[in-house]
Design an enzyme around this catalytic site. Structure first.
Site, short mmCIF file in Angstrom:
data_model
loop_
_atom_site.label_atom_id
_atom_site.label_comp_id
_atom_site.label_asym_id
_atom_site.label_seq_id
_atom_site.Cartn_x
_atom_site.Cartn_y
_atom_site.Cartn_z
N MET A 99 0.83 -1.19 0.00
CA MET A 99 0.00 0.00 0.00
C MET A 99 0.87 1.25 0.00
SD MET A 99 -3.14 -0.77 2.62
CE MET A 99 -2.08 -0.52 4.04
N TYR A 142 -2.75 6.29 1.85
CA TYR A 142 -3.74 5.51 2.58
C TYR A 142 -3.91 5.97 4.03
CZ TYR A 142 -5.33 1.96 -0.65
OH TYR A 142 -5.95 1.32 -1.68
N GLY A 194 0.90 -5.46 1.18
CA GLY A 194 -0.37 -5.58 0.49
C GLY A 194 -0.28 -6.25 -0.86
N GLU A 209 5.05 -4.59 7.55
CA GLU A 209 4.07 -3.80 8.32
C GLU A 209 4.48 -3.61 9.78
OE1 GLU A 209 1.60 -5.46 4.91
OE2 GLU A 209 3.35 -6.04 6.09
N TYR A 219 -18.83 -33.75 -8.41
CA TYR A 219 -19.69 -34.35 -9.43
C TYR A 219 -20.58 -33.29 -10.08
CZ TYR A 219 -18.49 -39.22 -8.54
OH TYR A 219 -17.83 -40.41 -8.47
#
Length: 279
Positions: free
Chosen positions: A71, A76, A121, A144, A240
């Site tokens: 990110m 952000y 990210g 992070e 199936y």
């Protein structure tokens, strides 16, 4: 190869090459960090190519020396500081929509071509793609923890599903990096090749996928993802049903020709070659 700039913008490039759509995140000056503008464009691209006949296989990569650096923290976090909850929710939903909601169940085969830096990210869309090929010297990391945030946006989910519990904890808690060879050894990507071979190897894989019956291929990949969370009885019933769906959508004729080539004509040897329907 043709390049188009139709329903998207400057942050995403799309090239069509004989059935392959090369989709490139295009912010090389930011190591293709995913900001709101790029995510909005990627959502348009993903939606458009799902029904575009020029796209038989969707290849996701990044411009320059990076796949994506995760990110864009500035756009952000700092830019949205103090914004209403509705704005933050909208930004998050647009990113999630293309990065995993759409890519995980995409109607066409998808390949992540990891050419360089792949952080945070960026793990989500990479893992959401059906297959992934990385450059041996590509650099991966969950950084992070170093920014005081958690690997959100399903990064944690994507990581633990591919590299396992202990590895996921280790790289999440330490923030250490690893290369493409290690990524392949842990199962984060299918294989790692020298950078100069990356595009050719990705093209080879895409060509293999293009040679399959597309109804069967679509059913097979979605079934593999679904049965992972089912018990054996439910899985059998589901498979199936998916087989019946594939036959209804045109796989029966292709299967009949393949069986004839193998059993009667002796011209097809499974495991040595794949069946090509020459009409």
């Amino acid at each position: 190869m043709t390049s188009h700039n139709e329903p998207w913008g400057e942050n995403v490039l799309v090239e069509f090459d004989d059935g392959i759509a090369w989709v490139t995140m295009n912010r090389p000056e930011k190591r293709n960090a995913m900001n709101p503008a790029l995510n909005e464009e990627m959502l348009r691209v993903v939606n458009a190519l799902a029904t575009d006949d020029r796209c038989g296989v969707f290849v996701l990569t990044g411009a320059g020396e990076s796949f994506a650096a995760g990110m864009d923290l500035k756009e952000y976090f700092r830019v949205t500081d103090g914004a209403p909850d509705t704005v933050l929710l909208s930004v998050r939903r647009i990113a999630e929509e293309w990065q995993w909601r759409r890519l995980r169940d995409y109607p066409k085969p998808t390949i992540a071509m990891v050419n360089g830096w792949c952080f945070g990210g960026a793990f989500t869309p990479m893992v959401a793609c059906d297959l992934a090929i990385a450059a041996q010297d590509a650099v991966f990391g969950l950084s992070e923890i170093n920014w005081g945030i958690l690997p959100a946006g399903n990064v944690t989910k994507a990581t633990i599903e591919t590299i396992g519990y202990r590895n996921a904890l280790y790289y999440t808690m330490t923030g250490e990096t690893f290369d493409g060879r290690k990524a392949a050894a842990m199962g984060l990507v299918n294989e790692a090749v020298p950078l100069e071979r990356l595009r050719d190897r990705t093209r080879e894989l895409a060509r293999t996928l293009l040679g399959k019956n597309q109804a069967v291929l679509r059913g097979a990949k979605l079934a593999m993802k679904r049965v992972k969370y089912m018990d054996w009885e439910v899985s059998a019933d589901y498979l199936y049903a998916k087989l019946g769906e594939a036959l209804h959508l045109g796989a029966a004729e292709n299967r009949g020709k393949a069986m004839k080539a193998f059993l009667d004509d002796k011209t097809f040897r499974p495991g040595v070659e794949h069946f090509q329907d020459t009409k």
